[in-house]
Write a protein that holds these residues in place. Structure first.
Motif, PDB file in Angstrom:
ATOM      1  N   LEU A 218       0.832  -1.197   0.000  1.00 12.68           N
ATOM      2  CA  LEU A 218       0.000   0.000   0.000  1.00 12.68           C
ATOM      3  C   LEU A 218       0.873   1.256   0.000  1.00 12.68           C
ATOM      4  N   TYR A 220      -0.388   5.278   0.539  1.00 17.45           N
ATOM      5  CA  TYR A 220      -1.614   6.077   0.739  1.00 17.45           C
ATOM      6  C   TYR A 220      -1.235   7.561   0.775  1.00 17.45           C
ATOM      7  N   LEU A 319      -5.233   1.646  -8.146  1.00 20.54           N
ATOM      8  CA  LEU A 319      -5.297   2.966  -7.516  1.00 20.54           C
ATOM      9  C   LEU A 319      -6.764   3.305  -7.275  1.00 20.54           C
ATOM     10  N   SER A 320      -7.091   3.622  -6.038  1.00 25.60           N
ATOM     11  CA  SER A 320      -8.475   3.979  -5.693  1.00 25.60           C
ATOM     12  C   SER A 320      -8.506   5.347  -5.026  1.00 25.60           C
ATOM     13  N   HIS A 322     -10.362   7.543  -2.414  1.00 23.46           N
ATOM     14  CA  HIS A 322     -11.204   7.216  -1.256  1.00 23.46           C
ATOM     15  C   HIS A 322     -12.151   8.336  -0.852  1.00 23.46           C
ATOM     16  N   LYS A 344      -7.852  12.043  -0.908  1.00 16.55           N
ATOM     17  CA  LYS A 344      -7.216  10.822  -0.417  1.00 16.55           C
ATOM     18  C   LYS A 344      -7.267   9.736  -1.490  1.00 16.55           C
ATOM     19  N   SER A 346      -5.071   5.853  -2.698  1.00 20.15           N
ATOM     20  CA  SER A 346      -3.979   4.937  -2.403  1.00 20.15           C
ATOM     21  C   SER A 346      -3.753   3.992  -3.556  1.00 20.15           C
ATOM     22  N   ARG A 348      -2.500   0.085  -4.382  1.00 18.61           N
ATOM     23  CA  ARG A 348      -2.152  -1.254  -3.906  1.00 18.61           C
ATOM     24  C   ARG A 348      -0.942  -1.698  -4.719  1.00 18.61           C
ATOM     25  N   LEU A 384       0.530   9.220   3.818  1.00 19.46           N
ATOM     26  CA  LEU A 384      -0.089   8.854   5.095  1.00 19.46           C
ATOM     27  C   LEU A 384       0.323   7.486   5.603  1.00 19.46           C
ATOM     28  N   HIS A 385       0.697   6.595   4.670  1.00 19.92           N
ATOM     29  CA  HIS A 385       0.762   5.215   5.090  1.00 19.92           C
ATOM     30  C   HIS A 385       1.373   4.392   3.967  1.00 19.92           C
TER      31      HIS A 385
END
Ligand SMILES: [Zn+2]
Ligand SMILES: [Zn+2]
Ligand SMILES: [Zn+2]
Ligand SMILES: [Zn+2]
Lengths: 483, 483
Positions: A218, A220, A319-320, A322, A344, A346, A348, A384-385
């Motif tokens: 991931l 993000y 890629l999504s 959110h 936002k 992220s 995968r 973020l992550h």
């Protein structure tokens, strides 16, 4: 070596008591994300520890420190570790599970009390929070231990256990403990472990057992666009100023095509096409586009080709988008020009993608595209992550053993699957112990983990218990490196 | 005819008492949007009615029916109507104002109790909720009435009053009452009205008085995109399905350029370019790009040309994206694929744009662009709200009188402004009574109506009271149609 009839018969004969065991576990509302239920997570930890000890496992309750939650400082639930068997001639398998659960309220839409196991004998479904995620699999291991202990049957392998109570809340504290124990080597709780087995995911469908050998990573991001000093009224300022939302939707619209092709340059670098072997795995899966659309609840598959869709969810990056932070998100018709908005999204990731490299590519692309907009708003990119992707060697003896065990219990070859999401502890074990990790699911794809009316089919529970035991016998039998 | 010295001197001599009057009004927290304060709105209505009667105005309290709010059924606050003067040789002016206010709490960031008028003598600012919106202007009219009544001065025109208590909550009930009264003709409360004067907006800046002759209209849309049956996990479904957010940002990105040019075909049809006369108005305004950017709190003006920026906010249509409903809008990093998302945007309209026609053009364009996306998600377009734009004849005697009065009180020519937003009651009067409507602001552009620390400068209040009175004298004097 097929599991002995004595073991398999015991499981059949004691299935009602095994269901009672699951009911007892489900009745403890061990919700790790709810500070007011923290005592129940501790209670559940003590319950698991006591059960393990009943069956001859030496255990310990490992404090994992403090947690700041909802303005309070709470003790983290302990990890319950255990060991049984120290025969140097036997392989050593480390078992992971989590005894905490997601929140659940009847008012969310449950048909029955989520913390009272409801066994519908007609359908064979056992409803309850944690039934499949992840108390059912932990009970499966306890059932295996009981069957051997009560009958004086020796276990075919040495076992180590690591059960945690914070998985649904980010496994706080566990990574540090695993890393510290791994460093201790032979003297640590995980000394001598030859392979890991995690039962905390699901079959692809409701028909065919699965072994899972991959997880996507991931990365993000939050694109923050700022302009005005405060939210503005569109009546007064609309038309006269550059608007952050306008820049944001322009950027979000440049990330990915409607059918999922990521537009960030270099993002696909190094990802090999599936070879014939790998394609064969996808073709063999008991899964169809119709299965995907049924699970998604809409006719929205990006392709009607089975392998294409399966690869899209398992082995290709995605890629999504959110959502948006800081804009108007309520009902009604507010005429605001939001001053600071965050978009936002992220990705995968799949091997060999690495979050840091992807981050650099995403940031470079966004800065270039932002410059083209010629807006006087400003942009900041927040990362973020991140999590690296994981793929195990599915030809390792650990998988081979699970495959043979599955075939013997279910009379069916398992689907070899990769999961689109992440189970972070998988990587923690793989990296710290340097051994093969097997994801061996007990439940079905429609179990509804994290959802209302979570269930575990009684056949998955009882056959699953046999599968876990059988897997140990096949591990013992199979040719493979003894570390 | 310049207002008599007797009137102007009375206003100066009684300014402390006038401030007390405003303090008394501010002390009643008549928040129309808060059900728990409804009694205070009724109290405020009774207070206004009693004040009017003190000064010889015949009044009535008009019930406007019921309201459903926060799960309750409440009586709507009454409209307070009044009439004074029936001289057929005098013009008749209808005055509108609203005695309800926006919510306010010290905890929102007020420096003083919002419902206790705080007069800072050093800066001349009077802080309090409703000080400028719209209790100050109503007090201005009461002050004018008092000055004439107490001194036995005849009013130069016949006056009619329509004060409401629901303006901040959509003027519920008022439109029907105005339409019904207008139908009654001479026998109704608004019979014989020659022009309307509304004091419920603001100067463009903090320096120069303004007369406002235009308001933009509105067409508010929600693009709803649906796909999955419920929110999905991006780990499991990301890449395999068409995602609603992806379609939504693509559509929102096709509405308007970064610098504000609307991309919907036909949307500019019929809008004439500003002629030399009109451009002169904008060139004359005491307003700069720096003023706009100071008010916006950022260097985000779409142009550095004064007239371009002024026209963008006053006389050209605009399109703003307000936000997204149904997507992830919290803090943190949730990996959701939202199932149903609504993209909210609105256009500000100018003559001859009509909301219905704009709606048709927007819907046609969005359907065409959506088809090009080739997504398997579905789209629905909701039309949430519309209002037609309004422009008055600013050469009408009503404006001419206000201009002369402004020059006599402030020794300065007023800015002729158009507002970017809407004041719906303006249109209701214009359409139902068929007479010229003047927007005659009392407060300054930095008063902070609807914001924390709302204020009215004492000079605007006292000079404003003189202006309202002087306006009546100029109306009486000026050549113009007596209806
Ligand atoms: Zn789990
Ligand atoms: Zn879970
Ligand atoms: Zn107002
Ligand atoms: Zn207002």
């Amino acid at each position: 070596m097929v599991a002995p009839k004595q073991f398999l018969d015991y499981v059949e004969a004691n299935s009602t008591r095994f269901i009672d065991r699951l009911a007892e576990a489900v009745a403890i509302p061990s919700i790790s994300g709810d500070a007011s239920r923290r005592n129940d997570v501790f209670k559940m930890a003590a319950w698991v520890k006591a059960e393990l000890e009943k069956f001859g496992v030496k255990t310990d309750s490992i404090p994992l420190g403090k947690q700041h939650i909802e303005g309070q400082v709470l003790d983290l639930p302990p990890a319950i570790v255990g060991r049984i068997g120290d025969d140097p001639k036997k392989k050593t398998i480390l078992i992971y599970g989590h005894f905490d659960v997601q929140p659940a309220n009847v008012s969310d839409g449950w048909n029955t009390d989520p913390f009272k196991l409801h066994f519908d004998k007609e359908t064979g479904k056992m409803f309850g929070r944690g039934s499949t995620d992840d108390k059912g699999p932990i009970m499966g291991w306890l059932n295996v231990l009981e069957a051997h202990h009560k009958q004086g049957l020796p276990l075919p392998v040495n076992l180590r256990f690591c059960f945690e109570g914070m998985e649904e809340s980010g496994s706080e504290g566990l990574d540090d403990f695993i890393a510290a124990e791994a460093k201790k080597g032979a003297s640590g709780w995980f000394g001598g472990v030859d392979a890991v087995c995690i039962s905390d995911n699901y079959w692809l469908n409701d028909r065919t057992p699965a072994l899972t050998y991959g997880l996507r990573g991931l990365a993000y991001f939050n694109i923050v666009i700022s302009g005005p000093g405060a939210d503005l009224h569109s009546g007064i300022f609309g038309g006269a100023v550059f608007e952050p939302m306008n820049a944001l939707v322009a950027l979000l619209g440049k990330l990915v095509t409607q059918d999922g092709r990521i537009l960030i340059p270099g993002v696909y670098d190094g990802i090999s096409a599936a070879d014939a072997d790998e394609l064969q795995i996808y073709e063999n899966l008991d899964y169809s586009v119709a299965d995907l659309e049924a699970a998604a609840g809409g006719h929205i598959a990006v392709s009607q080709d089975k392998a294409t869709v399966i690869m899209a969810r398992m082995r290709n990056p995605s890629l999504s988008i959110h959502g948006i932070e800081g804009a108007f998100s309520g009902v009604g018709a507010k005429t605001v020009i939001p001053a600071n908005v965050g978009g936002k999204f992220s990705l995968r990731l799949v091997p060999p993608q690495q979050p840091d490299d992807i981050r650099a590519k995403v940031e470079k692309y966004l800065h270039e595209e932002f410059a083209k907009l010629n807006t006087r708003c400003s942009m900041k990119i927040e990362y973020l992550h991140g999590g690296i992707p994981w793929v195990a060697d599915h030809k390792h003896w650990n998988y081979e053993a699970a495959k043979i065990a599955t075939e013997s219990v279910y009379r069916k070859s398992p689907d070899f699957t990769r999961e689109g999401g992440s189970i972070p502890v998988t990587l923690t074990f793989a990296e710290n112990l340097g051994v093969n990790v097997l994801l061996l699911p007990m439940g079905r794809g429609d179990d509804g983990a994290h959802s209302t009316n979570e269930k575990l089919d009684v056949s998955n529970y009882i056959q699953g218990t046999k599968l876990l035991g059988s897997y140990l016998y096949e591990v013992a039998e199979i040719t493979g490196t003894k570390a």
